[in-house]
Scaffold this active site. Structure first.
Site, short mmCIF file in Angstrom:
data_model
loop_
_atom_site.label_atom_id
_atom_site.label_comp_id
_atom_site.label_asym_id
_atom_site.label_seq_id
_atom_site.Cartn_x
_atom_site.Cartn_y
_atom_site.Cartn_z
N ASN A 292 0.88 -1.16 -0.07
CA ASN A 292 -0.12 -0.05 -0.10
C ASN A 292 0.78 1.07 0.15
O ASN A 292 0.94 2.06 0.71
CB ASN A 292 -0.97 0.01 1.11
CG ASN A 292 -1.80 -1.07 0.93
OD1 ASN A 292 -2.26 -1.65 0.25
ND2 ASN A 292 -2.85 -1.18 2.20
N ASP B 248 -3.44 0.61 -5.61
CA ASP B 248 -4.91 0.33 -5.46
C ASP B 248 -5.65 1.29 -6.39
O ASP B 248 -5.80 2.30 -5.86
CB ASP B 248 -5.48 0.34 -4.01
CG ASP B 248 -4.70 -1.11 -3.08
OD1 ASP B 248 -4.66 -2.24 -3.96
OD2 ASP B 248 -4.63 -1.13 -1.93
N GLU C 138 -3.51 -3.29 -8.09
CA GLU C 138 -4.98 -4.03 -7.63
C GLU C 138 -6.10 -3.26 -8.27
O GLU C 138 -6.39 -2.13 -7.92
CB GLU C 138 -4.85 -3.68 -6.00
CG GLU C 138 -4.05 -4.61 -5.15
CD GLU C 138 -4.16 -6.12 -5.56
OE1 GLU C 138 -5.41 -6.58 -5.49
OE2 GLU C 138 -3.35 -6.87 -5.92
#
Length: 801
Positions: free
Chosen positions: A322, A353, A400
């Protein structure tokens, strides 16, 4: 723009002020001279204010420090803490405030480490340019200072700090106060004797050179002097032959000692006459010990020294989880700064993401949480700009993808247009490979890791054929719908899984070449159904379970396929797991929350410090052998077992833990930790030395037996003993076992605190030899702290305790 503040430091004593337009070196090469002085008035955007509305701040730079004030508040920022200065348009915050002032009036001070950036706005574009140019000039100057210049500047800083009335001289009362600030607990009579001895003018005060002599008397090291005199026939100098003897006996330099001795004398002997006579004085000897040439880290491991032509799966790859988050996982800030910092520290695998955003533009954030959101195109632009500033080796974008078909097309468009030739969109030679390409073959390339509609074989076969319509192709490939890593953060994320997932857009699928993400079911299933260019991700809990239940199978899996491990969703505070146990199984991409300092990131930084900090480290042979029998939970390596004896001798000038308490003195102890396979993981520590952070002496020996040294990391930690609570952290240094240099190396400091203790280690050397090993602090304003150790390494079983 708010007006000029009424309060602030007086502009008197202009010799200490720096005006950016006219900065020149003085006759003293360690100082900067200025012919004018100036002040800039800066408006700090709201994020940097503790309370209230935006205010006007008065700013000035003194050599070594940036001074900012508002009314009675006087924060100081050290120039050596500054990494670089950026223009206003590069700041997310300043771009958001573009309607209030031109971006050209803003600039950003970027600090080393994890410290937040400081965004500033000047009154005019011209003033902003003066600030940026002046700051960068000073940063470059400080960065270029050599060891002696840094020490001289550090002494000058302490003199200014101790000279309370700023009259250019120090009384004994001021010296006593300074000793406490420097972490020295000294008998008053002894301190007065040293003071009088240094007061050559007998004026009752110490001026410049007298203070230097006083400092030298404080920092005398009997163990270093003893070593020096052992090789010196007259105790005053080392002749060329004597210095060669020292290099051969203590530093294990071998045949190159003669040539090296000449180079080192020329580099570290301060006197010109000494250089001409090829002799090394005590001052030169100390300078050498403090220098990079005495580093514990084997210099052969600092540049690219490993074979970089092996397939990607043969390497550990520095990886981030992340990456966009600079805080916690629930409410933290998302920022492109997360990518910039990760890439600049050598990270080669970053996570993105992506979700549907407003106005058709994809956004990046931690889905189904309160984390802030940033445009995907800004993330791509930052990656394109910073991907190869630290390392030329490939960067992996772990996507992602949670976007709709339409916004997936935007994602593919941004990747292609912004990254250009940096983006790898087809195989290197256009042919079907038989193994993953090497880091060398992929230099300065950015690879996309993600889901893919087809196999690589099908893509290459159809490259020349007329493609099917996107809708028809999608309908035929429903089984290849997006499957992201489990989102364990909230019940809402689990509910979302029940909903249908978006169909993968062919244009985005086509950008995934060598790193097709697939779901892991079992090692048997992977061997029977997957290809070498397919990669699986594992939660930390799943990976731990596999290592325990089928450790050797995991090792074998990682010899032909890439694996990525990521932190549990329960780590909402962005904490980290211990990466060592996954490296032990050969997992390549062990992703960490790089914004969180601590033991786990110390280990990561320690492992990837080698090989030029390239972010790629070749795994040991037994983790690359397709027939390996190695089991990380049950290692068997009787012939390679080693015993390490470390004698912790002494330390010098360890920094204070709490600098706000002038009277507080640290009670230091040293902990030596080894991380590796489970039987090798251990720690031992010395007793503490009471009230002595300036020159503590331990003289204690610690013994370790290591079965698998190829996987071991050594961590040296200095702590301040506290009988009432947990010991306070002072500093640490971590390095791979295989990078520990023979002889008398120096451990440069790396720690999580601004003030770092340097650790000095003596690698394989007789325990009767106690040569000093010195750690220099990061930043010239920090003390040249050192810790003296003697390490003796030999094969076989340890005898006794």
């Amino acid at each position: 723009m708010p007006g000029r503040p009424e309060a602030g430091p007086s502009p008197a004593d202009t010799s200490k002020r720096i005006y950016f337009r006219d900065i020149t070196k003085a006759h003293d090469p360690h100082q900067l001279q200025l012919k004018k002085w100036g002040e800039g008035f800066l408006w700090l955007p709201p994020r940097h204010l503790e309370r209230g509305s935006p205010q006007t701040w008065n700013g000035r730079i003194e050599f070594g420090h940036i001074m900012l004030w508002c009314n009675c508040f006087y924060p100081a920022i050290s120039i050596s803490d500054v990494d670089t200065v950026r223009e206003g348009h590069e700041s997310e915050l300043l771009r958001n405030l573009a309607e209030e002032f031109p971006l050209e009036q803003g600039f950003t001070i970027v600090f080393h480490g994890r410290r937040s950036n400081l965004d500033l706005v000047a009154n005019s574009v011209e003033e902003a340019q003066i600030w940026m140019q002046g700051l960068q000039l000073l940063v470059d100057f400080v960065t270029s200072m050599d060891q002696q210049e840094r020490l001289d500047q550090w002494l000058s800083d302490w003199f200014q700090h101790g000279d309370k009335n700023q009259d250019g001289r120090m009384t004994f009362g001021e010296v006593q106060r300074l000793l406490h600030l420097m972490n020295v607990e000294m008998d008053q009579d002894h301190a007065f004797q040293l003071f009088q001895r240094a007061d050559a003018s007998q004026s009752g005060t110490l001026e410049g050179e007298e203070f230097v002599e006083f400092y030298k008397s404080l920092t005398q090291r009997p163990e270093v002097q003893e070593l020096f005199e052992k090789f010196s026939s007259d105790g005053q100098k080392l002749t060329l032959l004597e210095f060669v003897d020292f290099l051969q006996e203590e530093q294990k330099e071998g045949e190159r000692a003669s040539d090296l001795a000449l180079e080192l004398i020329d580099c570290y002997e301060p006197s010109d006459s000494g250089k001409l006579r090829h002799v090394l004085s005590m001052d030169g000897f100390l300078s050498y010990l403090y220098s990079k040439d005495g580093d514990i880290f084997n210099p052969t491991c600092l540049p690219i020294y490993q074979d970089m032509t092996q397939p990607l799966n043969q390497y550990y790859i520095s990886s981030s989880h992340n990456t966009y988050l600079v805080g916690d996982q629930l409410c933290g800030q998302s920022s492109v700064e997360g990518y910039i910092r990760a890439l600049k520290r050598g990270c080669r695998c970053v996570e993105v993401d992506i979700w549907d955003g407003p106005s058709g533009e994809p956004i990046v954030y931690h889905g189904h949480t309160l984390t802030s959101r940033i445009p995907f195109k800004d993330v791509v632009a930052a990656i394109g700009q910073y991907a190869f500033q630290t390392s030329d080796y490939p960067v992996i974008l772990s996507l992602e993808n949670h976007c709709s078909w339409e916004q997936q097309e935007i994602i593919a468009c941004h990747l292609t247009e912004i990254l250009g030739n940096q983006l790898l969109s087809t195989t290197l030679d256009g042919h079907l490979p038989t193994q993953l390409p090497s880091p060398e073959e992929l230099r300065r390339k950015i690879l996309v890791k993600g889901k893919k509609l087809k196999t690589l074989e099908e893509d290459l076969e159809e490259e020349e054929e007329e493609p099917e319509s996107e809708l028809e192709e999608a309908e035929l490939q429903l089984e290849a719908q997006m499957e992201s890593e489990p989102q364990e953060l909230s019940p809402r994320s689990k509910d979302k899984k029940k909903k249908s997932k978006p169909i993968l857009c062919p244009s985005l699928s086509a950008l995934v070449v060598y790193l097709k993400a697939v779901t892991f079911y079992s090692f048997t299933h992977s061997r029977e159904h997957y290809r070498f260019y397919e990669t699986s991700s594992f939660s930390e809990a799943k990976a731990k379970s596999l290592i325990k239940e089928a450790g050797n199978e995991f090792v074998l899996h990682n010899t032909w396929q890439l694996s990525r491990v990521y932190p549990s969703g329960l780590r909402t505070d962005s904490s980290n797991y211990n990466p060592q146990e996954f490296w032990n199984a050969g997992c390549q991409m062990v992703a960490l929350n790089m914004q969180t300092a601590g033991l786990e990131m110390d280990l990561c930084d320690g492992l990837f410090r080698q090989n030029a900090g390239s972010g790629y480290v070749l795994k040991p042979d037994f983790l690359r052998d397709a027939q390996s029998s190695f089991h990380p939970e049950r290692p068997i390596s009787p012939f390679k077992a080693r015993t390490l004896l470390i004698q912790v001798i002494s330390g010098q000038q360890l920094p204070k833990v709490d600098k706000t308490k002038e009277e507080s003195i640290v009670d230091p102890l040293v902990r030596v930790e080894i991380f590796g396979v489970r039987p090798d993981t251990s720690r031992q520590e010395t007793s503490y030395v009471e009230n002595n952070g300036f020159n503590p002496y331990w003289g204690q020996t610690l013994c370790f037996r290591v079965l698998v040294p190829e996987l071991a990391l050594l961590r040296f930690v200095v702590k301040d003993y506290d009988w009432k609570s947990r010991n306070d952290f002072i500093g640490q240094y971590t390095l791979p076992w295989n990078c520990m240099q023979q002889g008398e190396p120096v451990l440069p400091p790396l720690a999580r605190t601004p003030a770092l203790a340097a650790l000095l280690i003596l690698s394989p050397a007789p325990l009767s030899r106690l040569p000093p090993h010195t750690l220099a602090l990061q930043g010239w304003h920090q003390p040249p702290s050192s810790l003296h150790l003697c390490a003796h390494l030999h094969p076989g079983r340890a005898r006794g305790g």
